[in-house]
Design an enzyme around this catalytic site. Structure first.
Site, PDB file in Angstrom:
ATOM      1  N   ASP A  65      57.219  34.051  67.744  1.00  0.00           N
ATOM      2  CA  ASP A  65      57.428  34.197  66.305  1.00  0.00           C
ATOM      3  C   ASP A  65      57.428  32.801  65.679  1.00  0.00           C
ATOM      4  O   ASP A  65      58.279  31.970  65.992  1.00  0.00           O
ATOM      5  CB  ASP A  65      58.764  34.899  66.048  1.00  0.00           C
ATOM      6  N   ASP A  68      52.075  35.849  61.867  1.00  0.00           N
ATOM      7  CA  ASP A  68      52.985  34.867  62.449  1.00  0.00           C
ATOM      8  C   ASP A  68      53.748  35.320  63.676  1.00  0.00           C
ATOM      9  O   ASP A  68      54.643  34.610  64.148  1.00  0.00           O
ATOM     10  CB  ASP A  68      53.981  34.381  61.391  1.00  0.00           C
ATOM     11  N   GLU A  69      53.422  36.478  64.238  1.00  0.00           N
ATOM     12  CA  GLU A  69      54.121  36.893  65.448  1.00  0.00           C
ATOM     13  C   GLU A  69      53.254  37.817  66.287  1.00  0.00           C
ATOM     14  O   GLU A  69      52.361  38.498  65.782  1.00  0.00           O
ATOM     15  CB  GLU A  69      55.464  37.563  65.118  1.00  0.00           C
TER      16      GLU A  69
END
Length: 352
Positions: free
Chosen positions: A8, A102-103
Protein backbone atom coordinates in the site's frame (compact mmCIF):
# COMPACT_ATOMS: atom_id res chain seq x y z
CA UNK A 1 -0.03 -22.42 2.98
CA UNK A 2 0.00 -19.26 0.89
CA UNK A 3 2.41 -16.36 1.30
CA UNK A 4 0.57 -13.12 0.60
CA UNK A 5 2.00 -9.62 0.50
CA UNK A 6 -0.18 -6.52 0.52
CA UNK A 7 1.60 -3.38 -0.69
CA UNK A 8 0.00 0.00 0.00
CA UNK A 9 1.61 3.25 -1.15
CA UNK A 10 1.74 5.88 1.60
CA UNK A 11 -0.64 8.83 1.04
CA UNK A 12 -0.09 8.14 -2.65
CA UNK A 13 -1.57 11.13 -4.51
CA UNK A 14 -0.38 13.62 -1.88
CA UNK A 15 3.08 12.04 -1.82
CA UNK A 16 3.38 12.35 -5.60
CA UNK A 17 2.47 16.03 -5.33
CA UNK A 18 5.04 16.59 -2.56
CA UNK A 19 7.70 14.74 -4.52
CA UNK A 20 7.13 16.79 -7.66
CA UNK A 21 6.78 20.16 -5.90
CA UNK A 22 9.43 20.56 -3.17
CA UNK A 23 7.64 23.59 -1.66
CA UNK A 24 4.82 21.25 -0.58
CA UNK A 25 7.05 18.97 1.48
CA UNK A 26 6.28 19.07 5.18
CA UNK A 27 3.01 20.93 4.58
CA UNK A 28 -0.57 19.66 5.03
CA UNK A 29 -1.47 18.83 1.43
CA UNK A 30 -5.04 17.98 0.44
CA UNK A 31 -5.58 16.58 -3.05
CA UNK A 32 -9.02 17.83 -4.04
CA UNK A 33 -10.82 20.30 -6.22
CA UNK A 34 -12.21 23.20 -4.26
CA UNK A 35 -15.97 23.42 -4.32
CA UNK A 36 -19.12 22.82 -2.31
CA UNK A 37 -19.54 19.25 -3.58
CA UNK A 38 -15.91 18.18 -3.90
CA UNK A 39 -14.41 15.44 -1.76
CA UNK A 40 -10.86 14.75 -0.66
CA UNK A 41 -9.00 12.34 -2.95
CA UNK A 42 -5.98 12.11 -0.64
CA UNK A 43 -4.37 13.85 2.31
CA UNK A 44 -0.72 13.99 3.31
CA UNK A 45 0.24 12.74 6.75
CA UNK A 46 0.69 16.35 7.82
CA UNK A 47 -2.98 16.98 6.96
CA UNK A 48 -4.14 13.74 8.58
CA UNK A 49 -2.93 15.04 11.94
CA UNK A 50 -5.82 17.51 11.74
CA UNK A 51 -8.36 14.77 11.03
CA UNK A 52 -8.46 15.18 7.25
CA UNK A 53 -9.24 11.89 5.47
CA UNK A 54 -9.98 10.60 1.98
CA UNK A 55 -13.62 10.85 0.82
CA UNK A 56 -14.26 13.66 3.30
CA UNK A 57 -16.07 16.73 1.90
CA UNK A 58 -13.46 19.29 0.86
CA UNK A 59 -15.28 22.03 2.78
CA UNK A 60 -14.96 20.04 6.00
CA UNK A 61 -11.27 19.42 5.32
CA UNK A 62 -10.76 23.18 4.94
CA UNK A 63 -12.48 23.78 8.29
CA UNK A 64 -10.40 21.13 10.06
CA UNK A 65 -7.14 22.39 8.59
CA UNK A 66 -7.38 26.06 7.49
CA UNK A 67 -3.68 26.10 6.58
CA UNK A 68 -4.04 23.13 4.20
CA UNK A 69 -2.68 23.51 0.68
CA UNK A 70 -5.31 22.29 -1.79
CA UNK A 71 -3.93 20.73 -4.96
CA UNK A 72 -6.17 19.60 -7.84
CA UNK A 73 -5.63 15.91 -8.69
CA UNK A 74 -3.59 14.92 -11.72
CA UNK A 75 -4.57 11.33 -12.42
CA UNK A 76 -2.37 10.97 -15.49
CA UNK A 77 0.69 11.42 -13.27
CA UNK A 78 -0.65 9.06 -10.61
CA UNK A 79 -1.35 6.38 -13.23
CA UNK A 80 2.17 6.73 -14.63
CA UNK A 81 3.69 6.15 -11.18
CA UNK A 82 1.28 3.28 -10.54
CA UNK A 83 2.49 1.63 -13.74
CA UNK A 84 6.10 1.86 -12.54
CA UNK A 85 5.15 0.23 -9.24
CA UNK A 86 3.24 -2.60 -10.91
CA UNK A 87 6.22 -3.35 -13.13
CA UNK A 88 8.23 -3.86 -9.94
CA UNK A 89 5.58 -6.25 -8.59
CA UNK A 90 5.71 -8.35 -11.74
CA UNK A 91 9.46 -8.84 -11.41
CA UNK A 92 8.71 -10.96 -8.36
CA UNK A 93 5.42 -12.72 -9.20
CA UNK A 94 2.80 -12.96 -11.92
CA UNK A 95 0.09 -13.28 -9.26
CA UNK A 96 -0.63 -9.59 -8.74
CA UNK A 97 -4.15 -8.33 -7.96
CA UNK A 98 -4.36 -4.52 -8.08
CA UNK A 99 -7.05 -3.05 -5.84
CA UNK A 100 -6.49 0.52 -7.00
CA UNK A 101 -3.68 2.68 -8.33
CA UNK A 102 -1.93 2.59 -4.96
CA UNK A 103 -2.34 -0.91 -3.55
CA UNK A 104 -2.22 -4.56 -4.59
CA UNK A 105 -2.09 -8.12 -3.33
CA UNK A 106 0.83 -10.32 -4.37
CA UNK A 107 0.97 -14.09 -3.99
CA UNK A 108 4.67 -14.90 -3.54
CA UNK A 109 4.24 -18.54 -2.52
CA UNK A 110 6.23 -19.48 -5.62
CA UNK A 111 8.12 -16.30 -6.54
CA UNK A 112 10.05 -15.53 -9.74
CA UNK A 113 13.01 -14.25 -7.70
CA UNK A 114 15.38 -16.10 -5.38
CA UNK A 115 14.67 -14.32 -2.11
CA UNK A 116 14.54 -16.62 0.91
CA UNK A 117 11.17 -15.50 2.29
CA UNK A 118 8.04 -13.44 1.65
CA UNK A 119 9.40 -10.87 4.10
CA UNK A 120 12.62 -10.56 2.09
CA UNK A 121 10.58 -10.09 -1.09
CA UNK A 122 8.47 -7.37 0.53
CA UNK A 123 11.62 -5.57 1.71
CA UNK A 124 13.11 -5.76 -1.78
CA UNK A 125 9.92 -4.44 -3.39
CA UNK A 126 9.74 -1.49 -1.01
CA UNK A 127 13.38 -0.65 -1.69
CA UNK A 128 12.84 -0.87 -5.46
CA UNK A 129 9.77 1.34 -5.24
CA UNK A 130 11.69 4.00 -3.37
CA UNK A 131 14.68 3.80 -5.72
CA UNK A 132 12.45 4.09 -8.79
CA UNK A 133 9.83 6.61 -7.63
CA UNK A 134 11.28 8.27 -4.50
CA UNK A 135 8.03 7.29 -2.77
CA UNK A 136 7.48 5.03 0.23
CA UNK A 137 5.19 2.05 0.55
CA UNK A 138 4.04 -0.07 3.47
CA UNK A 139 3.80 -3.85 3.34
CA UNK A 140 1.90 -6.55 5.17
CA UNK A 141 2.93 -10.21 4.98
CA UNK A 142 0.55 -12.98 6.05
CA UNK A 143 -0.91 -16.34 5.02
CA UNK A 144 -4.03 -14.74 3.49
CA UNK A 145 -5.37 -11.52 1.98
CA UNK A 146 -7.42 -10.40 4.98
CA UNK A 147 -4.48 -10.59 7.37
CA UNK A 148 -2.02 -9.10 4.87
CA UNK A 149 -4.19 -6.03 4.36
CA UNK A 150 -4.51 -5.46 8.11
CA UNK A 151 -0.75 -5.95 8.51
CA UNK A 152 0.16 -3.36 5.86
CA UNK A 153 -1.69 -0.72 7.87
CA UNK A 154 -0.08 -1.68 11.16
CA UNK A 155 3.12 0.34 10.86
CA UNK A 156 2.21 3.01 8.33
CA UNK A 157 3.79 5.02 6.91
CA UNK A 158 6.86 3.37 5.40
CA UNK A 159 6.46 0.26 7.53
CA UNK A 160 6.46 -3.51 7.30
CA UNK A 161 4.59 -5.98 9.50
CA UNK A 162 4.40 -9.78 9.45
CA UNK A 163 1.59 -11.97 10.79
CA UNK A 164 2.74 -15.60 10.88
CA UNK A 165 0.13 -18.38 10.62
CA UNK A 166 0.59 -19.43 14.23
CA UNK A 167 0.17 -15.81 15.39
CA UNK A 168 -3.09 -15.06 13.59
CA UNK A 169 -5.69 -15.98 16.23
CA UNK A 170 -3.78 -14.31 19.07
CA UNK A 171 -3.11 -11.19 17.00
CA UNK A 172 -6.77 -10.84 15.99
CA UNK A 173 -8.34 -11.44 19.41
CA UNK A 174 -8.19 -7.79 20.65
CA UNK A 175 -8.67 -6.28 17.17
CA UNK A 176 -11.60 -3.85 16.88
CA UNK A 177 -14.32 -5.28 14.62
CA UNK A 178 -14.36 -1.93 12.79
CA UNK A 179 -11.07 -3.06 11.20
CA UNK A 180 -12.82 -5.93 9.42
CA UNK A 181 -13.60 -5.19 5.74
CA UNK A 182 -17.29 -4.41 5.28
CA UNK A 183 -17.86 -3.31 8.87
CA UNK A 184 -18.82 0.33 8.39
CA UNK A 185 -20.38 2.73 10.85
CA UNK A 186 -23.85 1.16 10.70
CA UNK A 187 -22.68 -2.45 11.02
CA UNK A 188 -20.24 -1.49 13.76
CA UNK A 189 -23.07 0.17 15.71
CA UNK A 190 -25.21 -2.97 15.35
CA UNK A 191 -22.40 -5.17 16.60
CA UNK A 192 -21.65 -2.84 19.49
CA UNK A 193 -25.34 -2.97 20.48
CA UNK A 194 -24.88 -6.74 20.78
CA UNK A 195 -21.81 -6.29 22.96
CA UNK A 196 -19.45 -7.25 20.13
CA UNK A 197 -16.43 -4.93 20.06
CA UNK A 198 -13.49 -7.16 19.21
CA UNK A 199 -12.73 -10.27 17.19
CA UNK A 200 -12.63 -12.16 20.48
CA UNK A 201 -16.22 -11.03 21.14
CA UNK A 202 -17.23 -12.23 17.65
CA UNK A 203 -15.80 -15.68 18.34
CA UNK A 204 -17.76 -15.94 21.60
CA UNK A 205 -21.07 -14.76 20.08
CA UNK A 206 -23.60 -17.47 19.16
CA UNK A 207 -22.97 -18.42 15.53
CA UNK A 208 -26.64 -19.19 14.76
CA UNK A 209 -27.65 -15.79 16.09
CA UNK A 210 -24.98 -14.10 13.95
CA UNK A 211 -26.37 -15.85 10.89
CA UNK A 212 -29.96 -15.03 11.81
CA UNK A 213 -29.19 -11.34 12.17
CA UNK A 214 -26.71 -10.84 9.34
CA UNK A 215 -27.13 -13.79 6.98
CA UNK A 216 -24.06 -15.11 5.19
CA UNK A 217 -22.10 -12.06 6.23
CA UNK A 218 -22.50 -13.14 9.85
CA UNK A 219 -20.72 -16.40 8.99
CA UNK A 220 -18.06 -14.44 7.12
CA UNK A 221 -17.48 -12.25 10.18
CA UNK A 222 -16.90 -15.33 12.34
CA UNK A 223 -14.40 -16.75 9.82
CA UNK A 224 -12.45 -13.49 9.64
CA UNK A 225 -12.36 -13.18 13.43
CA UNK A 226 -10.51 -16.50 13.38
CA UNK A 227 -8.18 -15.38 10.59
CA UNK A 228 -9.80 -17.63 7.97
CA UNK A 229 -9.79 -16.24 4.42
CA UNK A 230 -9.56 -18.63 1.46
CA UNK A 231 -9.70 -16.01 -1.31
CA UNK A 232 -7.00 -16.40 -3.92
CA UNK A 233 -4.99 -13.56 -5.42
CA UNK A 234 -6.72 -13.04 -8.77
CA UNK A 235 -4.45 -11.40 -11.35
CA UNK A 236 -7.24 -11.21 -13.91
CA UNK A 237 -9.63 -9.31 -11.68
CA UNK A 238 -10.60 -5.89 -13.00
CA UNK A 239 -12.89 -3.26 -11.56
CA UNK A 240 -16.50 -3.90 -12.54
CA UNK A 241 -18.34 -1.58 -10.19
CA UNK A 242 -17.71 0.89 -7.37
CA UNK A 243 -20.40 2.06 -4.99
CA UNK A 244 -21.17 3.67 -1.65
CA UNK A 245 -24.27 3.14 0.44
CA UNK A 246 -25.62 4.05 3.84
CA UNK A 247 -28.55 3.22 6.08
CA UNK A 248 -30.62 6.07 7.46
CA UNK A 249 -31.03 6.53 11.20
CA UNK A 250 -34.79 6.48 10.52
CA UNK A 251 -36.84 5.72 7.40
CA UNK A 252 -37.27 8.67 5.02
CA UNK A 253 -39.33 9.70 2.00
CA UNK A 254 -37.89 9.80 -1.51
CA UNK A 255 -38.22 13.58 -1.51
CA UNK A 256 -35.83 13.74 1.47
CA UNK A 257 -33.06 11.59 -0.01
CA UNK A 258 -31.30 14.04 -2.34
CA UNK A 259 -28.66 15.26 0.17
CA UNK A 260 -27.59 11.68 0.90
CA UNK A 261 -27.47 10.83 -2.82
CA UNK A 262 -25.18 13.80 -3.39
CA UNK A 263 -22.89 12.81 -0.51
CA UNK A 264 -22.66 9.17 -1.57
CA UNK A 265 -22.16 10.09 -5.22
CA UNK A 266 -19.25 12.32 -4.23
CA UNK A 267 -17.68 9.47 -2.24
CA UNK A 268 -18.18 7.03 -5.10
CA UNK A 269 -16.67 9.44 -7.61
CA UNK A 270 -13.63 9.89 -5.36
CA UNK A 271 -13.20 6.11 -5.17
CA UNK A 272 -13.40 5.75 -8.96
CA UNK A 273 -10.41 8.07 -9.32
CA UNK A 274 -8.26 5.28 -7.87
CA UNK A 275 -8.70 3.06 -10.93
CA UNK A 276 -7.46 3.55 -14.45
CA UNK A 277 -10.71 2.14 -15.91
CA UNK A 278 -13.76 4.18 -16.90
CA UNK A 279 -17.26 3.54 -15.51
CA UNK A 280 -20.17 4.02 -17.91
CA UNK A 281 -23.35 3.20 -15.96
CA UNK A 282 -24.70 5.25 -13.06
CA UNK A 283 -26.70 3.22 -10.52
CA UNK A 284 -29.09 4.26 -7.75
CA UNK A 285 -29.99 1.62 -5.16
CA UNK A 286 -32.82 1.95 -2.66
CA UNK A 287 -34.15 -0.32 0.08
CA UNK A 288 -37.66 0.30 1.34
CA UNK A 289 -38.74 0.16 4.98
CA UNK A 290 -40.04 -3.37 4.36
CA UNK A 291 -36.65 -4.42 2.88
CA UNK A 292 -37.68 -4.39 -0.79
CA UNK A 293 -34.63 -3.52 -2.92
CA UNK A 294 -34.88 -1.63 -6.18
CA UNK A 295 -32.25 -0.20 -8.49
CA UNK A 296 -32.37 2.35 -11.28
CA UNK A 297 -29.53 2.84 -13.74
CA UNK A 298 -28.58 4.96 -16.72
CA UNK A 299 -25.79 4.60 -19.28
CA UNK A 300 -25.21 7.94 -21.02
CA UNK A 301 -23.68 7.99 -24.54
CA UNK A 302 -20.44 9.34 -23.04
CA UNK A 303 -19.26 8.29 -19.54
CA UNK A 304 -19.54 11.04 -16.91
CA UNK A 305 -16.38 13.14 -17.09
CA UNK A 306 -16.71 15.15 -13.88
CA UNK A 307 -17.98 14.72 -10.34
CA UNK A 308 -20.69 17.30 -10.99
CA UNK A 309 -21.99 15.37 -14.00
CA UNK A 310 -21.97 12.09 -12.09
CA UNK A 311 -23.80 13.60 -9.11
CA UNK A 312 -26.44 15.13 -11.40
CA UNK A 313 -27.06 11.79 -13.12
CA UNK A 314 -27.39 10.01 -9.76
CA UNK A 315 -29.84 12.58 -8.42
CA UNK A 316 -31.83 12.40 -11.67
CA UNK A 317 -32.41 8.67 -11.25
CA UNK A 318 -34.91 9.46 -8.48
CA UNK A 319 -37.34 10.44 -11.22
CA UNK A 320 -37.42 6.81 -12.36
CA UNK A 321 -38.58 5.47 -8.99
CA UNK A 322 -42.28 4.69 -9.47
CA UNK A 323 -43.33 3.59 -5.98
CA UNK A 324 -46.05 5.55 -4.14
CA UNK A 325 -44.87 8.97 -2.84
CA UNK A 326 -45.45 7.96 0.79
CA UNK A 327 -43.08 4.98 0.51
CA UNK A 328 -40.31 5.21 3.07
CA UNK A 329 -36.74 4.08 2.56
CA UNK A 330 -34.15 2.72 4.97
CA UNK A 331 -31.07 2.64 2.69
CA UNK A 332 -29.67 4.43 -0.35
CA UNK A 333 -26.63 3.64 -2.47
CA UNK A 334 -24.94 5.22 -5.48
CA UNK A 335 -22.66 3.31 -7.82
CA UNK A 336 -20.77 3.42 -11.07
CA UNK A 337 -20.55 0.18 -13.06
CA UNK A 338 -19.99 -1.23 -16.54
CA UNK A 339 -16.29 -0.34 -16.43
CA UNK A 340 -14.14 -0.42 -19.55
CA UNK A 341 -10.47 0.31 -20.21
CA UNK A 342 -9.52 3.94 -20.74
CA UNK A 343 -8.43 3.42 -24.36
CA UNK A 344 -11.72 1.71 -25.15
CA UNK A 345 -13.58 4.66 -23.63
CA UNK A 346 -11.60 7.05 -25.82
CA UNK A 347 -12.45 5.04 -28.93
CA UNK A 348 -16.15 5.06 -28.04
CA UNK A 349 -16.22 8.79 -27.31
CA UNK A 350 -14.86 9.48 -30.78
CA UNK A 351 -17.99 7.91 -32.23
CA UNK A 352 -20.23 10.66 -30.77
Amino acid sequence: MRKIVHIDMDAFYASVEQRDEPSLRGKPVVVAWRGARSVVCAASYEARKFGVRSAMPALRAARLCPQAVFVPPDFSRYRAVSKQVREIFHKHTDLVEPLSLDEAYLDVTTPKTDYASATAIAKAIRAEIFETTQLTASAGIAPNKFLAKIASDWRKPNGLFVIKPEQAETFLAPLDVAKIPGVGKVMNAKLEALGVHTCSDLRAFDLRELERRFGRYGLRLRELSLGIDERRVNPDQSVQSISSEDTFAHDVLLSEIEPMIRELAAKTWSATRKTDRIGRTVVLKLKTADFHILTRSHTPPVPPQTEEAFVALAVGLRERVDLPPRTRYRLVGVGLSNFIDADESLAQSELF
